[in-house]
Scaffold this active site. Structure first.
Site, PDB file in Angstrom:
ATOM      1  N   ARG A   1       0.831  -1.207   0.000  1.00 23.96           N
ATOM      2  CA  ARG A   1       0.000   0.000   0.000  1.00 23.96           C
ATOM      3  C   ARG A   1       0.864   1.254   0.000  1.00 23.96           C
ATOM      4  NH1 ARG A   1      -3.611   2.786   4.099  1.00 23.96           N
ATOM      5  NH2 ARG A   1      -5.294   3.638   2.836  1.00 23.96           N
TER       6      ARG A   1
ATOM      7  N   HIS B   1       0.728   4.068  -2.899  1.00 27.12           N
ATOM      8  CA  HIS B   1       0.357   5.445  -2.562  1.00 27.12           C
ATOM      9  C   HIS B   1       1.486   6.422  -2.875  1.00 27.12           C
ATOM     10  CE1 HIS B   1      -3.441   5.070   0.092  1.00 27.12           C
ATOM     11  NE2 HIS B   1      -3.347   4.003  -0.696  1.00 27.12           N
TER      12      HIS B   1
ATOM     13  N   ASN C   1      -4.030   8.805   3.286  1.00 22.72           N
ATOM     14  CA  ASN C   1      -2.771   8.243   3.793  1.00 22.72           C
ATOM     15  C   ASN C   1      -2.728   8.117   5.311  1.00 22.72           C
ATOM     16  OD1 ASN C   1      -1.548   7.913   1.259  1.00 22.72           O
ATOM     17  ND2 ASN C   1      -0.881  10.057   1.211  1.00 22.72           N
TER      18      ASN C   1
ATOM     19  N   HIS D   1      -4.772  -6.863  -3.221  1.00 22.44           N
ATOM     20  CA  HIS D   1      -5.769  -7.116  -2.188  1.00 22.44           C
ATOM     21  C   HIS D   1      -5.856  -8.592  -1.841  1.00 22.44           C
ATOM     22  CE1 HIS D   1      -8.085  -3.103  -3.092  1.00 22.44           C
ATOM     23  NE2 HIS D   1      -6.885  -2.920  -2.556  1.00 22.44           N
TER      24      HIS D   1
END
Length: 336
Positions: free
Chosen positions: A62, A66, A91, A187
């Site tokens: 992640r 990001h 975030n 995921h």
């Protein structure tokens, strides 16, 4: 991964043969740190953390996503500051910063001023994927660290983004819809929370009913974890509902999506939408069956090329990951 956040590779153990892709290379740090192996130093840090906390794989995936999807893979997400990227809403729940800082301290001890924080993110993510039973793809390095981090620049996709809009977003980053499906495949590890799926359970599109695309037994299970009248806690929900697979990088997520058991709305929609449904089915029981792991590594490599800084006059090699290097103070010589 909480929320949203292709090349077929030879995926033997990492070799030290240098191969180039533009300015990025595999083996970029070979012989740049004396007798030390930079990637081994980083791997030791990740291995130590993973042995205590296997959820770090989802955290690093992640964090990597990001960082790359805002201003490119330049480590700008790591910078501290009231108005920095890490203080933007999407975030708030990103974690793993301390691991990157630990790895940075270790490589700085071995060879100061050589290894960028942006590269540490990419290498650490690869190592975590491998430790989570993914494949050991050959990560590219040679990035420099960005100098700017602004919360105003953060415009990341939410869990209810449409497939069409998601494809357009990925296209702006130089990634196609196959890359998108694969990267959403991150995921396969990690969790979301009830607050992100409550609308799918009880008020989909303001109907007061559940999302009709959700498989019945999944709804029954999730409604127990996330009751209509919530308790005080925002309970975690595994993004891959395959038993004993929460922290394993495999194709379980895509299988769940095909069976209408996707947790987030975007997860389920990639299996149903005409633009991406064939890709999902191809991975589960079509010509791409059993190739998810190798192609996932390829998609991460491709994502890792987004907006990189590689020139000597671009960015810097930070001394610490949370702050840009201080500007040298100029000294004036007095003459008499």
């Amino acid at each position: 991964m909480r929320g949203f956040g292709v090349l077929v590779l030879g995926l033997a153990a990492l070799s030290f043969t240098i191969t180039c892709n533009g300015a990025l290379q595999t083996g970029f740090y070979l012989e740049k740190c004396g007798e030390n192996n930079v990637e081994d130093i980083i791997r030791d840090v990740v291995e130590s953390r993973f042995s205590k906390d296997p959820t770090i794989v989802a955290a690093l995936l992640r964090l990597h996503f990001h960082d790359c999807f805002v201003s490119g893979c330049d480590g700008s997400l790591l910078l501290n500051g009231t108005d920095a990227e890490k203080n933007a809403g999407p975030n708030f729940s990103v974690r793993g910063y301390d691991l990157i800082d630990e790895a940075k301290a270790a490589v700085e001890k071995a060879c100061p001023g050589v290894v960028s924080c942006a590269d540490i993110i990419a290498v650490a993510t690869r190592d975590a994927v491998f430790m989570a039973k993914g494949l050991n793809y050959k990560v590219e390095t040679g990035r420099r660290d960005g100098l700017v981090s602004s919360a105003d620049n953060v415009d990341l996709p939410g869990p209810s983004i449409t497939v069409k809009n998601a494809i357009a977003l990925f296209k702006r980053k130089g990634l196609n819809k196959m890359d998108m499906v694969l990267l959403l495949g991150a995921h396969t590890v990690g969790v979301t929370h009830c607050s992100f799926i409550g609308n799918r359970l009880y008020n989909f599109n303001n109907t007061g009913k559940k999302d009709p695309t959700m498989e019945a037994s999944l709804f029954k299970s999730l409604s127990k974890t996330c009751p209509r009248i919530p308790n005080d806690s925002d309970s975690p929900v595994a993004l891959d509902q395959t038993i004993n697979s929460t922290n394993i990088v495999d194709d379980g997520y895509l299988r769940q999506v095909k069976g209408r058991r996707g947790i987030l709305q975007i997860d389920q929609n990639i299996g149903l939408d005409a633009l991406t449904g064939d890709i999902v089915r191809s991975f589960v029981n079509g010509p791409l069956k059993n190739s998810f792991q190798s192609r996932f590594g390829g998609a991460l490599i491709k994502m890792g090329r987004v907006g990189v800084l590689t020139g000597k006059n671009e960015g810097e090699i930070r001394k610490t990951c949370g702050a840009v290097n201080p500007k040298p103070t100029s000294s004036k010589t007095l003459s008499f």
